[in-house]
Write an enzyme that holds these catalytic residues in place. Structure first.
Site, PDB file in Angstrom:
ATOM      1  N   LYS A   1       0.943  -0.618   0.017  1.00 53.26           N
ATOM      2  CA  LYS A   1      -0.614   0.443  -0.132  1.00 53.26           C
ATOM      3  C   LYS A   1       0.879   1.258  -0.183  1.00 53.26           C
ATOM      4  O   LYS A   1       1.564   1.995   1.066  1.00 53.26           O
ATOM      5  CB  LYS A   1      -0.905  -0.070   1.189  1.00 53.26           C
ATOM      6  CG  LYS A   1      -2.100   0.903   1.088  1.00 53.26           C
ATOM      7  CD  LYS A   1      -2.528   1.946   2.328  1.00 53.26           C
ATOM      8  CE  LYS A   1      -1.825   2.890   2.915  1.00 53.26           C
ATOM      9  NZ  LYS A   1      -1.570   4.575   1.044  1.00 53.26           N
TER      10      LYS A   1
ATOM     11  N   GLY B   1       7.165   5.091   7.896  1.00 59.53           N
ATOM     12  CA  GLY B   1       5.630   6.114   8.032  1.00 59.53           C
ATOM     13  C   GLY B   1       6.225   6.952   9.363  1.00 59.53           C
ATOM     14  O   GLY B   1       7.362   7.110  10.708  1.00 59.53           O
ATOM     15  N   SER B   2       5.554   7.760  10.319  1.00 56.41           N
ATOM     16  CA  SER B   2       5.258   8.409  11.109  1.00 56.41           C
ATOM     17  C   SER B   2       4.842   7.749  12.210  1.00 56.41           C
ATOM     18  O   SER B   2       4.065   6.435  12.505  1.00 56.41           O
ATOM     19  CB  SER B   2       3.827   9.449  11.350  1.00 56.41           C
ATOM     20  OG  SER B   2       2.733   8.996  11.388  1.00 56.41           O
ATOM     21  N   THR B   3       5.348   7.933  13.203  1.00 52.02           N
ATOM     22  CA  THR B   3       5.186   7.315  14.332  1.00 52.02           C
ATOM     23  C   THR B   3       4.042   7.735  15.176  1.00 52.02           C
ATOM     24  O   THR B   3       3.627   6.447  16.126  1.00 52.02           O
ATOM     25  CB  THR B   3       6.931   8.180  16.168  1.00 52.02           C
ATOM     26  OG1 THR B   3       8.136   8.387  14.900  1.00 52.02           O
ATOM     27  CG2 THR B   3       6.364   7.897  16.744  1.00 52.02           C
ATOM     28  N   GLU B   4       3.297   8.761  15.297  1.00 55.40           N
ATOM     29  CA  GLU B   4       1.984   7.803  15.690  1.00 55.40           C
ATOM     30  C   GLU B   4       1.155   6.671  14.852  1.00 55.40           C
ATOM     31  O   GLU B   4       0.605   6.301  15.612  1.00 55.40           O
ATOM     32  CB  GLU B   4       1.050   9.663  15.398  1.00 55.40           C
ATOM     33  CG  GLU B   4      -0.254   9.556  16.118  1.00 55.40           C
ATOM     34  CD  GLU B   4      -1.072  11.038  15.024  1.00 55.40           C
ATOM     35  OE1 GLU B   4       0.253  11.164  14.615  1.00 55.40           O
ATOM     36  OE2 GLU B   4      -2.241  11.162  15.847  1.00 55.40           O
TER      37      GLU B   4
ATOM     38  N   GLY C   1       2.877   4.173  13.466  1.00 49.07           N
ATOM     39  CA  GLY C   1       3.402   3.506  13.704  1.00 49.07           C
ATOM     40  C   GLY C   1       2.553   2.733  15.349  1.00 49.07           C
ATOM     41  O   GLY C   1       2.673   1.679  15.222  1.00 49.07           O
TER      42      GLY C   1
ATOM     43  N   GLU D   1       9.766   1.511  10.771  1.00 52.53           N
ATOM     44  CA  GLU D   1      10.476   2.664  10.589  1.00 52.53           C
ATOM     45  C   GLU D   1       9.902   3.445  10.161  1.00 52.53           C
ATOM     46  O   GLU D   1       9.336   4.450  10.535  1.00 52.53           O
ATOM     47  CB  GLU D   1      11.741   2.240   9.040  1.00 52.53           C
ATOM     48  CG  GLU D   1      12.534   2.798   9.282  1.00 52.53           C
ATOM     49  CD  GLU D   1      13.120   3.690   8.995  1.00 52.53           C
ATOM     50  OE1 GLU D   1      12.923   4.666   9.753  1.00 52.53           O
ATOM     51  OE2 GLU D   1      12.435   4.951   7.174  1.00 52.53           O
TER      52      GLU D   1
ATOM     53  N   CYS E   1      13.449  10.278   7.332  1.00 50.10           N
ATOM     54  CA  CYS E   1      13.471  10.233   8.559  1.00 50.10           C
ATOM     55  C   CYS E   1      14.431  10.983   9.389  1.00 50.10           C
ATOM     56  O   CYS E   1      14.897  10.718  10.485  1.00 50.10           O
ATOM     57  CB  CYS E   1      13.023   9.055   8.358  1.00 50.10           C
ATOM     58  SG  CYS E   1      13.527   7.548   7.563  1.00 50.10           S
TER      59      CYS E   1
ATOM     60  N   GLU F   1       9.899  16.193  15.186  1.00 45.94           N
ATOM     61  CA  GLU F   1      10.074  16.314  13.208  1.00 45.94           C
ATOM     62  C   GLU F   1       9.771  17.339  13.475  1.00 45.94           C
ATOM     63  O   GLU F   1       8.949  17.525  12.668  1.00 45.94           O
ATOM     64  CB  GLU F   1      10.188  14.192  13.238  1.00 45.94           C
ATOM     65  CG  GLU F   1      10.744  13.898  11.772  1.00 45.94           C
ATOM     66  CD  GLU F   1      10.504  12.912  11.176  1.00 45.94           C
ATOM     67  OE1 GLU F   1       9.000  12.278  12.257  1.00 45.94           O
ATOM     68  OE2 GLU F   1      10.814  12.159  10.721  1.00 45.94           O
TER      69      GLU F   1
END
Ligand code: NDP
Length: 460
Positions: free
Chosen positions: A160, A213-216, A218, A235, A269, A362
């Site tokens: 995706k 992608g984003s930590t959120e 993730g 990651e 990143c 970030e």
């Protein structure tokens, strides 16, 4: 997006012009289910392909990408807004990833283990259907980091891509079939993450999710995957330090620093967005850095001379601009074109308090902060004072110190007297809230296989 657009159609924009580049079908959760079913049906035949034939297929995919390198690079440059020179380099890396992992099917080695009464050994089995969810900043490259080892190990894939940048993934899937990959082994689903990504995460027939992608997001993927005990590799974001000691080659460090944070317009990143400079060197470093930043060529991604393109979207430009409000301590800025497109000039903030938002969050855009430090101990403390731990650089003429600092930093990918993080042959991934699991290099295969232990009784 135009309000009148049917929900099954996606407008893909060109960030340099803000114009529509293509309209393509937009999938929903039922299309994810069909893609997973195709991948599941293809799995048993794909895992049974002999290691040498699977290796040959991956080499053919690599060659096909090389044959279509310019076409893919143009598509990526236009859709992601990245300089064409960078896009060519990235497509070269895609080809290299498939070439590298073509060596893997015949090298998925196990162990023999001495035990009583027989012979024990281990084998590596593929997981099954793996779901790959990738971002918009390095669209096909990051997808390749996941597809290469996943396919080499005998898994089938549902990929995706981000809705902002799906075009190279769609084209790549066509090319892979032309290269000989059996139908159903690689499936691309273009649709919103909150619908299609989420469905992949909850789907009972998906064995693993590999996410960048984003930590959120993730965090939500890790939580969602727990329901079916899915394997997950993440990651995520970063706020990486670029530590410059006073004994470093300052000219080299300052010349390299802009590329390390303004490359890909800072949407990286690994961006070294916290530049930590030992105080006695601060003035000399800033003078060199200003020369380098104001010389950056920002403009049309398709112009060979361009070094930095636009940001990915209007919304993202707004979130980056919020870090450079009227009160921001702007030391100097480069230039950016006027007119349509999501442009933002490279910007250096100094002096900045280490607790300021710009120094801690970030930004994912072309904004760097420069902060002074006294000594080695303070440099390490400041560098580690973040929830992230992806990458970082150490510039020093003292090799012993550079190695001591590299060992003391809580980060997965470090470079000394260099800002490069990513190589096909070496592991890539984060400490702390930058994620877990490793991509690239030999270690990536661990994340796409299960170790099986077999005991064969010999009767003695
Ligand atoms: P996201 O984390 O939202 O998106 C990354 C991928 O995840 C996209 O394919 C997205 O789909 C998908 N996704 C979104 N929501 C879900 C969900 N609930 N379940 C499953 N998949 C989902 O990143 P953004 O693109 O919104 O960027 C936001 C910030 O994230 C950036 O500003 C940056 O700080 C960070 N980021 C970090 C990256 C990195 O390389 N580590 C890469 C990109 C962003 P879709 O976009 O199609 O909806």
């Amino acid at each position: 997006m135009r309000p009148s657009l049917p929900s099954g159609v996606l407008e893909v924009l060109e960030p340099a012009t803000a114009a529509v580049l293509q309209e393509i079908p937009r999938a929903d959760a039922s299309e994810v289910d069909r893609a997973v079913a195709r991948a599941a049906a293809a799995f048993s035949a794909w895992r049974a392909v002999s290691p040498s034939d699977r290796a040959m297929l991956l080499r053919r995919i690599s060659d096909t990408v090389t044959d279509h390198l310019e076409e893919l690079a143009q598509l990526e440059a236009r859709n992601a807004g990245k300089p064409i020179g960078d896009a060519r380099g990235e497509m070269g890396m895609v080809a290299q990833v498939f070439s590298y992992y073509s060596g893997s099917p015949e090298r998925l080695l196990g162990d023999t283990i001495p035990v009583t009464g027989g012979q024990a050994f281990t084998v590596r089995e593929p997981l099954g259907v793996v779901g790959l969810i990738v971002p918009w900043n390095f669209p096909l490259t990051i997808a390749a980091w996941k597809m290469g080892p996943a396919l080499a190990a005998g898994n089938t894939v549902v990929l995706k891509p981000a809705e902002l940048t799906p075009l190279t993934a769609v084209r790549f899937a066509e090319l892979a079939v032309e290269a000989g990959l059996p139908e159903g082994v690689l499936n691309v689903v273009v649709g919103p993450g909150s619908v299609c990504g989420a469905r992949l995460v909850e789907h009972p027939d998906v064995a693993k999710i590999a996410f960048t992608g984003s930590t959120e997001v993730g965090r939500s993927i890790a939580a969602g995957a727990a329901q079916t005990i899915k394997r997950v590799t993440l990651e995520l974001g970063g706020k990486s330090p670029n530590i410059v000691f006073a004994d470093a080659d300052l000219a080299a460090a300052a010349a390299a620093a802009p590329g390390a944070v303004f490359g890909n317009a800072g949407q990286d990143c690994c961006a070294r967005s916290r530049i930590l400079v030992q105080r006695p060197a601060m003035d000399a470093f800033m003078a060199e850095l200003e020369r380098a930043v104001t010389a950056i060529q920002v403009g049309d991604p398709l112009d060979d001379a361009t070094e930095m393109g636009p940001l990915i979207s209007a919304g993202h430009r707004e979130s980056v601009a919020a870090f450079v409000d009227d009160g921001a301590p702007v030391a100097f800025r480069g230039s950016a074109p006027d007119g349509p497109g999501f442009w933002f000039a490279p910007t250096v903030l100094c002096p900045v308090d280490p607790d300021d938002r710009a120094a801690r969050e970030e930004i994912f855009g072309p904004v760097a902060v420069v902060i002074g430090f006294e000594d080695e101990e303070e440099a390490v403390r400041m560098a580690n004072d973040t929830m992230y731990g992806l990458s970082g650089s150490i510039w020093s003429g003292d090799g012993g110190r550079a190695l001591r600092v590299a060992r003391a930093l809580d980060a997965g990918v470090l470079s000394i007297n260099s800002n490069t993080s990513v190589r096909v042959a070496t592991p890539f991934g984060g400490f702390k809230q930058s994620g877990y699991g490793r991509e690239l290099g030999p270690h990536a295969l661990d994340a796409y296989t299960e170790v099986k232990s077999i005991f064969f009784a010999t009767g003695v």
